[in-house]
Motif scaffolding. Structure first.
Motif, PDB file in Angstrom:
ATOM      1  N   TYR A 162       3.473  -5.865  -1.966  1.00 49.92           N
ATOM      2  CA  TYR A 162       3.758  -7.280  -2.233  1.00 49.92           C
ATOM      3  C   TYR A 162       4.429  -7.486  -3.591  1.00 49.92           C
ATOM      4  O   TYR A 162       4.763  -8.598  -3.959  1.00 49.92           O
ATOM      5  N   GLY A 163       4.565  -6.402  -4.353  1.00 51.88           N
ATOM      6  CA  GLY A 163       5.166  -6.525  -5.678  1.00 51.88           C
ATOM      7  C   GLY A 163       4.208  -7.087  -6.715  1.00 51.88           C
ATOM      8  O   GLY A 163       4.636  -7.631  -7.735  1.00 51.88           O
ATOM      9  N   ILE A 164       2.916  -6.960  -6.472  1.00 49.99           N
ATOM     10  CA  ILE A 164       1.918  -7.473  -7.420  1.00 49.99           C
ATOM     11  C   ILE A 164       1.875  -6.533  -8.618  1.00 49.99           C
ATOM     12  O   ILE A 164       1.646  -5.331  -8.464  1.00 49.99           O
ATOM     13  N   PRO A 165       2.105  -7.052  -9.808  1.00 53.45           N
ATOM     14  CA  PRO A 165       2.223  -6.183 -10.981  1.00 53.45           C
ATOM     15  C   PRO A 165       0.895  -5.569 -11.415  1.00 53.45           C
ATOM     16  O   PRO A 165      -0.177  -6.133 -11.199  1.00 53.45           O
ATOM     17  N   HIS A 166       1.020  -4.394 -12.012  1.00 54.15           N
ATOM     18  CA  HIS A 166      -0.160  -3.762 -12.608  1.00 54.15           C
ATOM     19  C   HIS A 166      -0.730  -4.699 -13.665  1.00 54.15           C
ATOM     20  O   HIS A 166      -0.020  -5.508 -14.235  1.00 54.15           O
ATOM     21  N   GLY A 167      -2.029  -4.606 -13.887  1.00 54.62           N
ATOM     22  CA  GLY A 167      -2.707  -5.504 -14.812  1.00 54.62           C
ATOM     23  C   GLY A 167      -3.295  -6.716 -14.116  1.00 54.62           C
ATOM     24  O   GLY A 167      -4.006  -7.504 -14.734  1.00 54.62           O
ATOM     25  N   THR A 168      -2.996  -6.874 -12.830  1.00 55.10           N
ATOM     26  CA  THR A 168      -3.496  -8.010 -12.051  1.00 55.10           C
ATOM     27  C   THR A 168      -4.907  -7.731 -11.554  1.00 55.10           C
ATOM     28  O   THR A 168      -5.220  -6.613 -11.149  1.00 55.10           O
ATOM     29  N   LEU A 169      -5.736  -8.756 -11.564  1.00 60.00           N
ATOM     30  CA  LEU A 169      -7.079  -8.668 -10.993  1.00 60.00           C
ATOM     31  C   LEU A 169      -6.952  -8.475  -9.493  1.00 60.00           C
ATOM     32  O   LEU A 169      -6.198  -9.195  -8.828  1.00 60.00           O
ATOM     33  N   ARG A 183     -12.785   5.324  -2.699  1.00 61.41           N
ATOM     34  CA  ARG A 183     -11.502   5.946  -3.056  1.00 61.41           C
ATOM     35  C   ARG A 183     -10.423   5.616  -2.015  1.00 61.41           C
ATOM     36  O   ARG A 183      -9.289   5.293  -2.365  1.00 61.41           O
ATOM     37  N   VAL A 184     -10.790   5.686  -0.746  1.00 56.50           N
ATOM     38  CA  VAL A 184      -9.838   5.332   0.322  1.00 56.50           C
ATOM     39  C   VAL A 184      -9.458   3.860   0.213  1.00 56.50           C
ATOM     40  O   VAL A 184      -8.288   3.491   0.342  1.00 56.50           O
ATOM     41  N   ALA A 185     -10.449   3.007  -0.032  1.00 59.66           N
ATOM     42  CA  ALA A 185     -10.197   1.567  -0.153  1.00 59.66           C
ATOM     43  C   ALA A 185      -9.237   1.280  -1.299  1.00 59.66           C
ATOM     44  O   ALA A 185      -8.316   0.461  -1.152  1.00 59.66           O
ATOM     45  N   VAL A 186      -9.438   1.929  -2.430  1.00 57.31           N
ATOM     46  CA  VAL A 186      -8.554   1.712  -3.580  1.00 57.31           C
ATOM     47  C   VAL A 186      -7.128   2.133  -3.233  1.00 57.31           C
ATOM     48  O   VAL A 186      -6.177   1.403  -3.528  1.00 57.31           O
ATOM     49  N   GLN A 187      -6.969   3.269  -2.596  1.00 57.71           N
ATOM     50  CA  GLN A 187      -5.624   3.730  -2.225  1.00 57.71           C
ATOM     51  C   GLN A 187      -4.940   2.706  -1.322  1.00 57.71           C
ATOM     52  O   GLN A 187      -3.770   2.373  -1.521  1.00 57.71           O
ATOM     53  N   ARG A 188      -5.669   2.206  -0.339  1.00 60.47           N
ATOM     54  CA  ARG A 188      -5.096   1.231   0.592  1.00 60.47           C
ATOM     55  C   ARG A 188      -4.796  -0.093  -0.108  1.00 60.47           C
ATOM     56  O   ARG A 188      -3.761  -0.725   0.123  1.00 60.47           O
ATOM     57  N   ALA A 189      -5.712  -0.538  -0.974  1.00 59.80           N
ATOM     58  CA  ALA A 189      -5.518  -1.802  -1.693  1.00 59.80           C
ATOM     59  C   ALA A 189      -4.329  -1.731  -2.638  1.00 59.80           C
ATOM     60  O   ALA A 189      -3.519  -2.665  -2.708  1.00 59.80           O
ATOM     61  N   VAL A 190      -4.209  -0.632  -3.364  1.00 57.60           N
ATOM     62  CA  VAL A 190      -3.098  -0.466  -4.296  1.00 57.60           C
ATOM     63  C   VAL A 190      -1.773  -0.411  -3.534  1.00 57.60           C
ATOM     64  O   VAL A 190      -0.792  -1.043  -3.925  1.00 57.60           O
ATOM     65  N   ARG A 191      -1.744   0.300  -2.423  1.00 62.38           N
ATOM     66  CA  ARG A 191      -0.529   0.375  -1.605  1.00 62.38           C
ATOM     67  C   ARG A 191      -0.124  -1.029  -1.121  1.00 62.38           C
ATOM     68  O   ARG A 191       1.044  -1.407  -1.168  1.00 62.38           O
ATOM     69  N   ALA A 192      -1.109  -1.813  -0.688  1.00 65.38           N
ATOM     70  CA  ALA A 192      -0.824  -3.176  -0.225  1.00 65.38           C
ATOM     71  C   ALA A 192      -0.328  -4.049  -1.380  1.00 65.38           C
ATOM     72  O   ALA A 192       0.646  -4.791  -1.235  1.00 65.38           O
ATOM     73  N   ALA A 193      -1.003  -3.972  -2.522  1.00 65.76           N
ATOM     74  CA  ALA A 193      -0.603  -4.777  -3.680  1.00 65.76           C
ATOM     75  C   ALA A 193       0.810  -4.426  -4.130  1.00 65.76           C
ATOM     76  O   ALA A 193       1.631  -5.316  -4.392  1.00 65.76           O
ATOM     77  N   GLU A 194       1.088  -3.143  -4.203  1.00 63.36           N
ATOM     78  CA  GLU A 194       2.430  -2.721  -4.615  1.00 63.36           C
ATOM     79  C   GLU A 194       3.470  -3.152  -3.581  1.00 63.36           C
ATOM     80  O   GLU A 194       4.591  -3.505  -3.944  1.00 63.36           O
TER      81      GLU A 194
END
Length: 124
Positions: free
Chosen positions: A88-95, A75-86
């Motif tokens: 960078y402007g990586i759109p939802h739906g991205t692998l 759960r912590v990893a997902v929060q950190r990964a999503v924050r990093a992806a967002e």
């Protein structure tokens, strides 16, 4: 059969590095995997990759050997990964795969929670 070849790298993907990869592999990669933590992509790199028609595979690399075995860690990893992806402007739906090395004692619980969390956040 179609061959899909990709590269993941902690190095900035420059034209010189691109030539080394193409020469060594004998083909142009279809995608370039780049890590989201610690090996930041530059604007110049992103522009170069797009000009060369490369797909970019963002990879969450914030895990270490001791953080891939519980649901809480996932759960912590997902929060950190999503924050990093967002960031960078990586759109939802991205692998958005997680980098897990062969030596990591990963559990099914971690992987299931990681996957569920990513899907809930809009990533794949």
């Amino acid at each position: 059969m179609k061959v899909v070849f990709g590269v993941d790298s902690s190095h900035i993907f420059t034209p010189a590095f691109d030539r080394v990869v193409r020469k060594g592999a004998g083909i142009k990669p279809t995608f370039v995997g780049r890590y989201l933590q610690g090996y930041s992509m530059t604007t110049a790199e992103i522009l170069y990759l797009h000009r060369q028609s490369y797909k970019v595979l963002p990879i969450w690399n914030g895990q270490v050997e001791s953080t891939v075995d519980t649901a809480a860690q996932a759960r912590v990893a997902v929060q950190r990964a999503v924050r990093a992806a967002e960031g960078y402007g990586i759109p939802h739906g991205t692998l958005l795969p997680v980098d897990i090395e062969a030596s990591f004692p990963v559990t099914v619980e971690f992987l299931e929670t990681w996957t569920q969390g990513l899907l809930a956040a809009g990533y794949v």
